[in-house]
Design a protein around this motif. Sequence first.
Motif, PDB file in Angstrom:
ATOM      1  N   ARG A 158       0.656  -1.136  -0.085  1.00  0.00           N
ATOM      2  CA  ARG A 158       0.121  -0.011  -0.015  1.00  0.00           C
ATOM      3  C   ARG A 158       0.795   1.238  -0.144  1.00  0.00           C
ATOM      4  O   ARG A 158       1.947   1.417   0.915  1.00  0.00           O
ATOM      5  CB  ARG A 158      -0.987   0.016   1.349  1.00  0.00           C
ATOM      6  CG  ARG A 158      -1.818   1.113   1.325  1.00  0.00           C
ATOM      7  CD  ARG A 158      -2.835   1.046   2.646  1.00  0.00           C
ATOM      8  NE  ARG A 158      -3.478   2.142   2.572  1.00  0.00           N
ATOM      9  CZ  ARG A 158      -4.349   2.306   3.844  1.00  0.00           C
ATOM     10  NH1 ARG A 158      -4.296   1.433   4.795  1.00  0.00           N
ATOM     11  NH2 ARG A 158      -4.916   3.418   3.866  1.00  0.00           N
ATOM     12  N   GLY A 159       0.459   2.121  -1.062  1.00  0.00           N
ATOM     13  CA  GLY A 159       1.363   3.264  -0.947  1.00  0.00           C
ATOM     14  C   GLY A 159       2.545   3.225  -1.839  1.00  0.00           C
ATOM     15  O   GLY A 159       3.176   4.441  -2.037  1.00  0.00           O
ATOM     16  N   GLU A 160       2.849   2.119  -2.301  1.00  0.00           N
ATOM     17  CA  GLU A 160       3.924   2.089  -3.130  1.00  0.00           C
ATOM     18  C   GLU A 160       3.627   1.485  -4.712  1.00  0.00           C
ATOM     19  O   GLU A 160       2.624   0.876  -4.610  1.00  0.00           O
ATOM     20  CB  GLU A 160       4.920   0.891  -2.642  1.00  0.00           C
ATOM     21  CG  GLU A 160       5.432   0.839  -1.372  1.00  0.00           C
ATOM     22  CD  GLU A 160       6.213  -0.357  -0.567  1.00  0.00           C
ATOM     23  OE1 GLU A 160       6.705  -1.023  -1.726  1.00  0.00           O
ATOM     24  OE2 GLU A 160       6.416  -0.483   0.419  1.00  0.00           O
ATOM     25  N   LEU A 161       4.488   2.095  -5.388  1.00  0.00           N
ATOM     26  CA  LEU A 161       4.416   1.436  -6.811  1.00  0.00           C
ATOM     27  C   LEU A 161       4.504  -0.139  -7.010  1.00  0.00           C
ATOM     28  O   LEU A 161       5.665  -0.307  -6.336  1.00  0.00           O
ATOM     29  CB  LEU A 161       5.123   2.329  -7.714  1.00  0.00           C
ATOM     30  CG  LEU A 161       5.230   1.916  -9.436  1.00  0.00           C
ATOM     31  CD1 LEU A 161       3.744   2.192  -9.837  1.00  0.00           C
ATOM     32  CD2 LEU A 161       6.464   2.351  -9.820  1.00  0.00           C
ATOM     33  N   VAL A 162       3.688  -0.649  -7.605  1.00  0.00           N
ATOM     34  CA  VAL A 162       3.786  -2.395  -7.804  1.00  0.00           C
ATOM     35  C   VAL A 162       3.720  -2.261  -9.242  1.00  0.00           C
ATOM     36  O   VAL A 162       2.881  -1.875 -10.159  1.00  0.00           O
ATOM     37  CB  VAL A 162       2.486  -3.048  -7.199  1.00  0.00           C
ATOM     38  CG1 VAL A 162       2.944  -4.603  -7.601  1.00  0.00           C
ATOM     39  CG2 VAL A 162       2.508  -2.714  -5.936  1.00  0.00           C
ATOM     40  N   SER A 163       4.794  -2.858  -9.710  1.00  0.00           N
ATOM     41  CA  SER A 163       4.971  -2.864 -11.306  1.00  0.00           C
ATOM     42  C   SER A 163       4.044  -3.817 -11.767  1.00  0.00           C
ATOM     43  O   SER A 163       3.574  -4.671 -11.372  1.00  0.00           O
ATOM     44  CB  SER A 163       6.466  -3.335 -11.584  1.00  0.00           C
ATOM     45  OG  SER A 163       6.564  -4.823 -11.140  1.00  0.00           O
ATOM     46  N   LYS A 164       3.875  -3.570 -13.226  1.00  0.00           N
ATOM     47  CA  LYS A 164       2.931  -4.460 -13.991  1.00  0.00           C
ATOM     48  C   LYS A 164       3.761  -5.861 -13.942  1.00  0.00           C
ATOM     49  O   LYS A 164       2.938  -6.792 -13.807  1.00  0.00           O
ATOM     50  CB  LYS A 164       2.896  -3.979 -15.344  1.00  0.00           C
ATOM     51  CG  LYS A 164       1.879  -2.880 -15.504  1.00  0.00           C
ATOM     52  CD  LYS A 164       2.093  -2.408 -16.860  1.00  0.00           C
ATOM     53  CE  LYS A 164       1.234  -1.202 -17.109  1.00  0.00           C
ATOM     54  NZ  LYS A 164       0.906  -1.005 -18.461  1.00  0.00           N
ATOM     55  N   GLN A 165       4.827  -5.902 -13.926  1.00  0.00           N
ATOM     56  CA  GLN A 165       5.655  -7.497 -14.084  1.00  0.00           C
ATOM     57  C   GLN A 165       5.103  -8.102 -12.887  1.00  0.00           C
ATOM     58  O   GLN A 165       5.037  -9.166 -12.603  1.00  0.00           O
ATOM     59  CB  GLN A 165       6.919  -7.378 -14.382  1.00  0.00           C
ATOM     60  CG  GLN A 165       7.404  -6.718 -15.543  1.00  0.00           C
ATOM     61  CD  GLN A 165       7.224  -5.460 -15.825  1.00  0.00           C
ATOM     62  OE1 GLN A 165       7.047  -4.613 -14.817  1.00  0.00           O
ATOM     63  NE2 GLN A 165       7.103  -4.903 -17.077  1.00  0.00           N
ATOM     64  N   ASP A 166       5.389  -7.368 -11.547  1.00  0.00           N
ATOM     65  CA  ASP A 166       5.066  -8.068 -10.314  1.00  0.00           C
ATOM     66  C   ASP A 166       3.468  -8.534 -10.062  1.00  0.00           C
ATOM     67  O   ASP A 166       3.501  -9.478  -9.555  1.00  0.00           O
ATOM     68  CB  ASP A 166       5.462  -6.958  -9.202  1.00  0.00           C
ATOM     69  CG  ASP A 166       6.915  -6.849  -8.999  1.00  0.00           C
ATOM     70  OD1 ASP A 166       7.905  -7.720  -9.580  1.00  0.00           O
ATOM     71  OD2 ASP A 166       7.222  -5.807  -8.379  1.00  0.00           O
TER      72      ASP A 166
END
Length: 68
Positions: A11-19
Amino acid sequence: MEILIALLERRGELVSKQDLLAQAWPNALAESADLTVHMSALRHALRDGQDGNRFIINIPGRGYCFIA
């Protein structure tokens, strides 16, 4: 559900599309378009964007972030 879990865990962090693709479809070949379709359904279920509520933002070309 796996997409939501991945976003909430960071939460609050960028989660990459790959992840997100790796967590939601760990043993299958999935593409960015699959993620887009399921992200749209998740936003609809959360009523994201309705009544001024925002839960998930997209960072174009990079990934998604749960901001609520």
